[in-house]
Design an enzyme around this catalytic site. Structure first.
Site, mmCIF file in Angstrom:
data_model
loop_
_atom_site.group_PDB
_atom_site.id
_atom_site.type_symbol
_atom_site.label_atom_id
_atom_site.label_comp_id
_atom_site.label_asym_id
_atom_site.label_seq_id
_atom_site.Cartn_x
_atom_site.Cartn_y
_atom_site.Cartn_z
ATOM 1 N N HIS A 154 -7.574 2.800 -2.594
ATOM 2 C CA HIS A 154 -7.085 1.427 -2.473
ATOM 3 C C HIS A 154 -7.988 0.451 -3.212
ATOM 4 C CE1 HIS A 154 -5.184 3.572 0.932
ATOM 5 N NE2 HIS A 154 -4.139 2.851 0.546
ATOM 6 N N ASP A 202 4.113 1.363 -2.500
ATOM 7 C CA ASP A 202 3.487 1.932 -1.308
ATOM 8 C C ASP A 202 2.425 0.976 -0.766
ATOM 9 O OD1 ASP A 202 1.348 2.279 -3.119
ATOM 10 O OD2 ASP A 202 1.988 4.312 -3.606
ATOM 11 N N SER A 203 1.360 1.501 -0.164
ATOM 12 C CA SER A 203 0.335 0.639 0.437
ATOM 13 C C SER A 203 -0.374 -0.236 -0.586
ATOM 14 C CB SER A 203 -0.690 1.486 1.189
ATOM 15 O OG SER A 203 -1.325 2.408 0.315
ATOM 16 N N LEU A 204 -0.436 0.211 -1.827
ATOM 17 C CA LEU A 204 -1.066 -0.600 -2.870
ATOM 18 C C LEU A 204 -0.282 -1.885 -3.111
ATOM 19 C CD1 LEU A 204 -1.890 2.347 -5.279
ATOM 20 C CD2 LEU A 204 -3.569 0.961 -4.036
ATOM 21 N N GLN A 254 -0.421 -4.015 0.702
ATOM 22 C CA GLN A 254 -1.672 -4.740 0.910
ATOM 23 C C GLN A 254 -1.909 -5.847 -0.112
ATOM 24 O OE1 GLN A 254 -4.841 -1.822 0.992
ATOM 25 N NE2 GLN A 254 -3.857 -0.604 2.588
#
Length: 298
Positions: free
Chosen positions: A247, A10-12, A15
């Protein structure tokens, strides 16, 4: 081709190639030894990730699906049902492979190109759960996935990867811990007085998902990183490792990078023991540069 390490999450994960990100650090660790590919999708849970599997990790070569493949990787025969009058470009998941001249019934295809184009990754990290653990009845409930389904979805992802390549090293990474105060502060910065009074994620609930992820790794004989537990071993982890309660800070990214390198080394994929894919410049004789390449069969 160099071996590939695919980071799926996912976003982890999305990014992870920002400055100080764990993916960028991993690419540096494996520079000239393996290619690190980021396949991160912010906001995704494991339910939605299942829709990506056949696009990101195809089970077979594109010819078979479009009806052009009949006699294996060295010979492709154009089906009589394909009535084309000019050359066509076959594209497999965004990569052009070869011009097929339809004026000839039999078309030779470079076997090495086919082999390289379909080579599965050597290592895949699976880093989901932070969104699955969103709590029903709160602001991020649309991302919630029940714990039983979460574990089953992870299993489906692993089985698909193993079907692509039985030798692929799969690393399951649990979601990180949640700093609930940090999540509330972040929500207030976005929504002001309209922010929910309760965090959309809790550390306790996320820990349940982390536990199931780690247990699945044991059940399937996989390598895993219990990030939820690892980070909480450090005093002040809430602000040291998390930027908004979820995050990662640069120090949080460093923890993930160190753990992935550690697990990869245990799985016999140590960067320190891997050769450069081409000769190091110090090995090239400037009076006879071809020698260094001949010695490697290049």
């Amino acid at each position: 081709m160099r071996p590939e390490i695919v980071l799926f999450g996912d976003s982890l994960t999305e990014q992870s190639f920002r400055p100080g990100g764990w993916g960028a650090s991993l690419a540096n660790t494996y520079s000239r030894k393996a290619d690190v590919l980021v396949r991160g999708y912010g906001g995704y849970n494991t339910r939605w990730a299942l829709f990506l599997l056949y696009h990101l990790f195809p089970l077979n070569f594109g010819f078979e699906e479009c009806g052009l493949w009949e006699n294996g990787p060295s010979k492709a025969i154009l089906n009589k049902s394909h009535k084309l009058s000019t050359s066509v470009m076959v594209v497999n998941h965004g990569r052009s492979l070869v011009d097929l001249m339809v004026n000839h019934q039999l078309i030779d295809i470079n076997e090495r190109l086919i082999k390289d184009s379909t080579k599965p990754p050597s290592v895949v990290t699976i880093f989901f759960g932070a969104n699955d653990a969103a709590i029903l009845g709160r602001t991020s409930e649309r991302q919630h996935v029940p714990i039983e389904e979460y574990k089953n979805n992870l299993r489906k992802i692993v089985l698909h990867l193993k079907e692509c390549s039985p030798t692929v090293v799969v690393v399951l990474i649990t979601p990180p811990p949640i700093d609930e105060e940090g999540r509330n502060k972040y929500a207030r910065s976005l929504y002001g007085e309209n922010a929910g009074k309760l965090p959309e994620r809790t550390n306790e609930e996320t820990g349940v998902y982390a536990k199931e992820c780690a247990e699945l790794a044991k059940e399937m004989g996989l390598h895993s990183i219990d990030l939820w537990s690892k980070m909480q071993e450090t005093e002040g982890w809430q602000k040291k490792f998390l930027s908004d309660g979820l995050h990662l800070t640069p120090k949080g990214n460093a923890v993930v990078h160190q753990e992935v390198v550690r697990v990869s080394s245990v799985a016999w994929f140590s960067a320190a023991e891997m050769p450069y894919n081409f000769p190091h410049h110090s090995q090239i004789d400037w009076t006879n540069p071809a020698k260094a390449f001949r010695e490697r069969g290049l």
